[in-house]
Design a protein around this motif. Structure first.
Motif, PDB file in Angstrom:
ATOM      1  N   ASN A 166       0.902  -1.386  -0.006  1.00  0.00           N
ATOM      2  CA  ASN A 166       0.057  -0.059  -0.032  1.00  0.00           C
ATOM      3  C   ASN A 166       0.852   1.246   0.119  1.00  0.00           C
ATOM      4  OD1 ASN A 166      -2.470  -1.633   0.214  1.00  0.00           O
ATOM      5  ND2 ASN A 166      -2.229  -1.632   2.249  1.00  0.00           N
ATOM      6  N   LEU A 167       1.065   1.894  -1.065  1.00  0.00           N
ATOM      7  CA  LEU A 167       1.674   3.036  -1.331  1.00  0.00           C
ATOM      8  C   LEU A 167       0.833   4.198  -2.029  1.00  0.00           C
ATOM      9  CD1 LEU A 167       5.313   1.979  -2.433  1.00  0.00           C
ATOM     10  CD2 LEU A 167       4.704   2.424  -0.338  1.00  0.00           C
ATOM     11  N   THR A 168       1.256   5.350  -1.853  1.00  0.00           N
ATOM     12  CA  THR A 168       0.332   6.408  -2.445  1.00  0.00           C
ATOM     13  C   THR A 168       0.584   6.224  -3.847  1.00  0.00           C
ATOM     14  OG1 THR A 168       2.039   7.939  -2.115  1.00  0.00           O
ATOM     15  CG2 THR A 168       0.275   7.806  -0.432  1.00  0.00           C
ATOM     16  N   GLN A 169      -0.097   6.970  -4.762  1.00  0.00           N
ATOM     17  CA  GLN A 169      -0.149   7.113  -6.119  1.00  0.00           C
ATOM     18  C   GLN A 169       1.054   7.710  -6.861  1.00  0.00           C
ATOM     19  OE1 GLN A 169      -2.034   5.003  -7.991  1.00  0.00           O
ATOM     20  NE2 GLN A 169      -0.558   5.499  -9.718  1.00  0.00           N
ATOM     21  N   PRO A 170       1.361   8.797  -5.943  1.00  0.00           N
ATOM     22  CA  PRO A 170       2.792   9.359  -6.504  1.00  0.00           C
ATOM     23  C   PRO A 170       3.877   8.613  -6.304  1.00  0.00           C
ATOM     24  CG  PRO A 170       1.503  11.066  -5.244  1.00  0.00           C
ATOM     25  CD  PRO A 170       0.844   9.596  -5.116  1.00  0.00           C
ATOM     26  N   ASN A 259      14.749  13.432   3.592  1.00  0.00           N
ATOM     27  CA  ASN A 259      14.468  14.905   2.510  1.00  0.00           C
ATOM     28  C   ASN A 259      15.662  15.494   2.472  1.00  0.00           C
ATOM     29  OD1 ASN A 259      11.641  14.627   2.612  1.00  0.00           O
ATOM     30  ND2 ASN A 259      11.316  15.880   4.741  1.00  0.00           N
ATOM     31  N   ARG A 260      16.654  15.238   3.251  1.00  0.00           N
ATOM     32  CA  ARG A 260      17.819  15.926   2.937  1.00  0.00           C
ATOM     33  C   ARG A 260      18.720  15.162   1.939  1.00  0.00           C
ATOM     34  NH1 ARG A 260      22.117  15.963   7.530  1.00  0.00           N
ATOM     35  NH2 ARG A 260      22.121  13.495   7.171  1.00  0.00           N
ATOM     36  N   GLU A 261      18.542  13.895   1.598  1.00  0.00           N
ATOM     37  CA  GLU A 261      19.054  12.972   0.820  1.00  0.00           C
ATOM     38  C   GLU A 261      18.382  12.854  -0.748  1.00  0.00           C
ATOM     39  OE1 GLU A 261      22.177  10.367  -0.251  1.00  0.00           O
ATOM     40  OE2 GLU A 261      21.989  11.596   1.521  1.00  0.00           O
ATOM     41  N   PHE A 262      17.134  13.021  -0.663  1.00  0.00           N
ATOM     42  CA  PHE A 262      16.395  12.782  -2.037  1.00  0.00           C
ATOM     43  C   PHE A 262      15.735  14.044  -2.333  1.00  0.00           C
ATOM     44  CE2 PHE A 262      16.847   8.460   0.030  1.00  0.00           C
ATOM     45  CZ  PHE A 262      17.622   7.818  -0.746  1.00  0.00           C
ATOM     46  N   ASP A 263      15.179  13.835  -3.705  1.00  0.00           N
ATOM     47  CA  ASP A 263      14.116  15.035  -3.919  1.00  0.00           C
ATOM     48  C   ASP A 263      12.786  14.527  -3.579  1.00  0.00           C
ATOM     49  OD1 ASP A 263      12.864  12.772  -5.710  1.00  0.00           O
ATOM     50  OD2 ASP A 263      14.281  13.409  -7.370  1.00  0.00           O
ATOM     51  N   ASN A 264      11.970  15.472  -3.792  1.00  0.00           N
ATOM     52  CA  ASN A 264      10.620  15.170  -2.676  1.00  0.00           C
ATOM     53  C   ASN A 264       9.844  14.020  -3.254  1.00  0.00           C
ATOM     54  OD1 ASN A 264      10.963  17.920  -1.897  1.00  0.00           O
ATOM     55  ND2 ASN A 264       9.475  18.921  -3.430  1.00  0.00           N
ATOM     56  N   ALA A 265       9.919  13.459  -4.614  1.00  0.00           N
ATOM     57  CA  ALA A 265       9.248  12.343  -4.766  1.00  0.00           C
ATOM     58  C   ALA A 265       9.886  11.118  -4.411  1.00  0.00           C
ATOM     59  CB  ALA A 265       8.949  12.242  -6.633  1.00  0.00           C
ATOM     60  N   GLN A 268       9.205  10.960  -0.550  1.00  0.00           N
ATOM     61  CA  GLN A 268       8.067  10.521  -0.054  1.00  0.00           C
ATOM     62  C   GLN A 268       7.883   8.984  -0.381  1.00  0.00           C
ATOM     63  OE1 GLN A 268       5.592  12.358   0.963  1.00  0.00           O
ATOM     64  NE2 GLN A 268       4.435  10.187   1.158  1.00  0.00           N
ATOM     65  N   VAL A 269       8.679   8.384  -1.441  1.00  0.00           N
ATOM     66  CA  VAL A 269       8.739   6.962  -1.426  1.00  0.00           C
ATOM     67  C   VAL A 269       9.534   6.379  -0.195  1.00  0.00           C
ATOM     68  CG1 VAL A 269       9.765   5.061  -2.488  1.00  0.00           C
ATOM     69  CG2 VAL A 269       8.588   6.893  -4.013  1.00  0.00           C
ATOM     70  N   ALA A 270      10.845   6.889   0.510  1.00  0.00           N
ATOM     71  CA  ALA A 270      11.421   6.487   1.333  1.00  0.00           C
ATOM     72  C   ALA A 270      10.624   6.336   2.632  1.00  0.00           C
ATOM     73  CB  ALA A 270      12.472   7.025   1.217  1.00  0.00           C
TER      74      ALA A 270
END
Length: 781
Positions: A166-170, A259-265, A268-270
């Protein structure tokens, strides 16, 4: 011929001799079991031992008696020795509250948390791989425009729906497009965003677990300190709350790192994957925390100073304040602890002597006033078995150190004994049990008064049971209300608070409800000891009983006669203090033997034809007498109690069937036909007041029904004449009816008969009077 008959009779006697001897032996054995005095001694000794075993074995509490809030009535009291001053229960409780509020909670390190989280991550990515691959296959088919594109689309949808992730669509979009791009461009798999997220996720989890994650919300913890115990390393450390994180803080830390390591998308996955796998590695242990608190409780000092030898404790007339109570209780406890073995055994000996005296007083009452009980081992055992149920409950409660005596259902035994025997036996049992239980619970005078009062009123409430509702609702209510009234009165007299009263209230309610078990216990005793109580009589007195319904259908006249006899007998028994219920039920069944040949009895002859006109007088007498033996046989087949069968056996005694005897004398020269014994009932004679009343009521009811135009004077003469005749014949010589009882019975019978025949009572203005026909009166009923 006569010689041969004598030889044959002698031979039969010889053959029957072994059978008679065996029967006599069995009767002697039964007699020995029922009446052997040594068995009664063993029963009495066994109950006494049970009562002694229930006595407390702990160190006795000795000391002065006092009531808080009232003046000290004794002499000036000085300390005979130096003793420690105990803390009050409130002080100890306050210290315990302090310890509880200042003891840090204990958390145990879960060594398997890191492995469990890593397993979750691996499993998550393993489940993710088929979804990514099926998406890439679908996108490739679309780009190459092959015919399998639609099939690949369906396969992807199926794989996606069954993955359980169960993950969000983005987040799904970011993962799917990243994987498809890597595969399409044939880039190294390490550049897939999911791979970099996994590496960073593992690093974040490792950092979070290293610092520690507790499974409690910090806001719910009262202290700023916790204890962390590593059982594997056998270490224990105290940490400030700021040193560890709860799940919320761990999630905030992970979000900051990601948030410091990745972009927003990608972040969010992480974060979503992190929330699926994270779990605390410091688990709160309620058992370990409570154990530490209890260990701290055990180290609390029970004392707060000492009273020196010779120091004044309290002076005569001083008010017993709470502080004085504390000193007096400390003195009593110290005195008990210093008691020697000799003192302990002397106190136990004193209590044992009181037990023996209490048991002996009850025995003497039964011996002097209820000799029937003390001469029959079965009844004797029944009395002490009933009392042993209560003493056994007391023994069990003391073994489990339950110190509230009001939980013991002391009213159970007196109520059972009242229903089985009478109220006096129940009252003496309540006195004895209250004394014995009070000894067990520290000579509690308040309990003695409360239990005796409740038991007495409970006994009075079951003296005359008319229905089950009276027993199931009235008696427990009476016992409960009486007990709490006495408890409340003592609480007011001692100016006690509501706490002790309300605490005892629950125990009183439980013991009152246990009284409901009286009914099944009595049913069990009836089966075991062959006794008949009012419960059984109430059931058998119902006219819907099969035997009574059969009597009503086969011999309606006899049934109506039995009802009238029952009314007369019940009223007479009640008037002289006999068992009116037993008398009524015995009267209902006394003529059931007439069902065998109902037409030979005048009350059932509706056609006017008398069957006896066709028979010789002696044959008629045999038929009339047979209704007694037939009734006994039917009663035994239907398993009626022996006490009711006695009514059937004795309701005619050995009286003469005068009508047919006179007829035989006037009929001819046959001397054998006029032998008086041929026309007498076989007996036996009535042996109780109730069976004697039935014998009188049976004859008087039949004679009064045969009268024509009964008047008050006629009925009065009839009742007096028939009772006097029965007395003169000796029919009442074996029953304990006094002349005073007979006079009361006459008056009772007369009042009821006048009420029945009031419509035919003649008044002074009547000019004529119809003469009574005595012939019909003489016919047997």
């Amino acid at each position: 011929m006569r010689v041969l008959e004598k030889i044959g009779l002698a031979q039969k006697k010889k053959e029957a001799a072994p059978l008679i001897g065996e029967k006599l032996k069995k009767e002697q054995e039964a007699y020995s079991i029922k009446f052997n005095p040594w068995i009664r001694i063993l029963i009495l000794l066994g109950f006494t031992i049970l009562a002694v075993l229930a006595l407390p074995r702990t160190t006795p509490k000795t000391g002065p008696n006092f009531v808080e809030g009232q003046p000290w009535r004794g002499d000036d009291l000085t300390a005979p020795f130096t003793f420690a001053l105990n803390k009050s229960p409130e002080e100890i409780e306050q210290e315990q509250q302090t310890i509880r509020s200042q003891t840090p909670p204990i958390f145990l390190v879960d060594q398997s948390t890191a492995i469990s989280i890593q397993t979750k991550i691996d499993s998550l990515y393993r489940d993710l791989q088929p979804v990514l691959q099926s998406y890439h296959d679908w996108q490739r088919s679309k780009r190459e425009q092959v015919t399998s594109a639609e099939f690949d689309s369906i396969r992807f949808a199926q794989t996606y729906s069954t993955s359980g992730i169960n993950l969000t669509q983005p987040s799904w979009t970011r993962l799917l497009t990243s994987y498809d791009d890597i595969q399409r461009l044939e880039l190294p798999s390490g550049q897939f965003i999911g791979a970099s997220v996994k590496r960073e996720l593992e690093d974040v989890v490792d950092d979070v677990l290293t610092q520690g994650v507790i499974d409690r919300n910090k806001a719910m913890l009262e202290l700023n300190e916790i204890t962390v115990r590593n059982e594997l390393a056998s270490t224990e450390q105290s940490y400030n709350l700021s040193r560890v994180r709860d799940l919320r803080e761990a999630s905030e830390f992970a979000q900051f790192r990601l948030n410091r390591e990745f972009d927003n998308a990608a972040s969010q996955v992480a974060i979503e994957l992190y929330n699926k796998v994270i779990q605390p590695n410091y688990l709160y242990s309620e058992t370990a925390s409570e154990s530490r608190i209890q260990n701290a409780f055990s180290e609390i000092s029970q004392n707060k100073g000492a009273i020196a030898q010779g120091q004044m404790i309290i002076r005569q007339g001083d008010l017993v304040t709470p502080d004085k109570v504390l000193v007096l209780e400390s003195y009593a406890r110290s005195r008990a602890q210093q008691a020697s073995d000799l003192e302990i055994w002397l106190r136990f000996l004193g209590s044992t002597i009181v037990v023996v005296i209490s048991v002996f007083v009850l025995y003497m009452y039964l011996y002097l006033y209820r000799r029937k009980i003390t001469t029959h081992n079965g009844l004797f055992f029944l009395v002490y078995l009933t009392m042993a149920l209560v003493m056994g409950a007391s023994l069990v409660l003391t073994q489990f150190e339950i110190t509230n005596s009001y939980l013991i259902p002391v009213a159970l035994a007196p109520i059972i004994l009242t229903i089985i025997f009478d109220s006096r036996v129940g009252l003496f049992a309540s006195f004895t049990l209250s004394t014995l239980i009070a000894l067990t619970y520290g000579n509690d005078f308040e309990y003695v008064v409360a239990s005796i009062s409740a038991c007495s009123l409970g006994v009075f409430s079951v003296r005359d049971i008319k229905n089950r509702a009276q027993f199931f609702f009235t008696t427990p209510g009476v016992v409960f209300i009486t007990t709490i009234l006495v408890m409340g009165a003592f609480s007011l007299a001692k100016l006690e608070g509501w706490d002790a009263f309300l605490n005892n209230l629950l125990y009183v309610a439980i013991s009152s409800l246990i009284i409901l078990f009286t009914y099944p216990i009595i049913l069990l005793f009836e089966k075991l000891f062959g006794i008949t109580t009012d419960f059984t009589l109430l059931e058998l007195g119902d006219t819907n009983q099969p035997l009574l319904k059969e009597l009503m259908n086969k011999a309606p006249g006899t049934f109506h006669h039995s009802l009238q006899v029952a009314n007369l007998s019940e009223a007479a028994a009640s008037a002289i203090g006999g068992n009116s219920l037993l008398c009524r039920v015995g009267a209902l069944y006394h003529d059931i033997g007439k069902m065998v040949k109902p037409g030979y009895f005048v009350e059932n002859q509706v056609s006017g034809e008398n069957e006896h006109d066709k028979l010789k007088p002696q044959m008629s007498a045999m038929i009339i007498k047979a209704h007694v033996s037939e009734g006994v046989k039917m009663a035994e087949e239907h398993k009626l109690p022996n006490v009711l069968i006695q009514f059937i056996r004795t309701h005619h005694g050995n009286s003469l069937i005068k009508y047919f005897y006179d007829k035989a004398q006037a009929g001819g020269n046959d001397k054998e036909a006029t032998v008086e014994d041929t026309f007498r009932y076989e007996g036996p004679l009535p042996s109780t007041k109730e069976t004697g009343i039935l014998l009188l009521a049976d004859g008087i009811e039949a004679a009064s029904r045969a009268m024509k135009n009964p008047t008050y004077s006629k009925l009065e003469n009839l009742v007096s004449r028939m009772i006097d005749e029965r007395v003169a014949e000796g029919q009442l010589s074996h029953c304990p009816l006094t002349f005073r009882d007979l006079q009361v019975i006459k008056e009772t019978f007369l009042n009821i008969l006048v009420g029945i025949y009031h419509s035919r009572v003649e008044y002074p203005e009547d000019k004529t009077e119809t003469e009574e026909t005595s012939t019909t009166e003489q016919q047997p009923a």
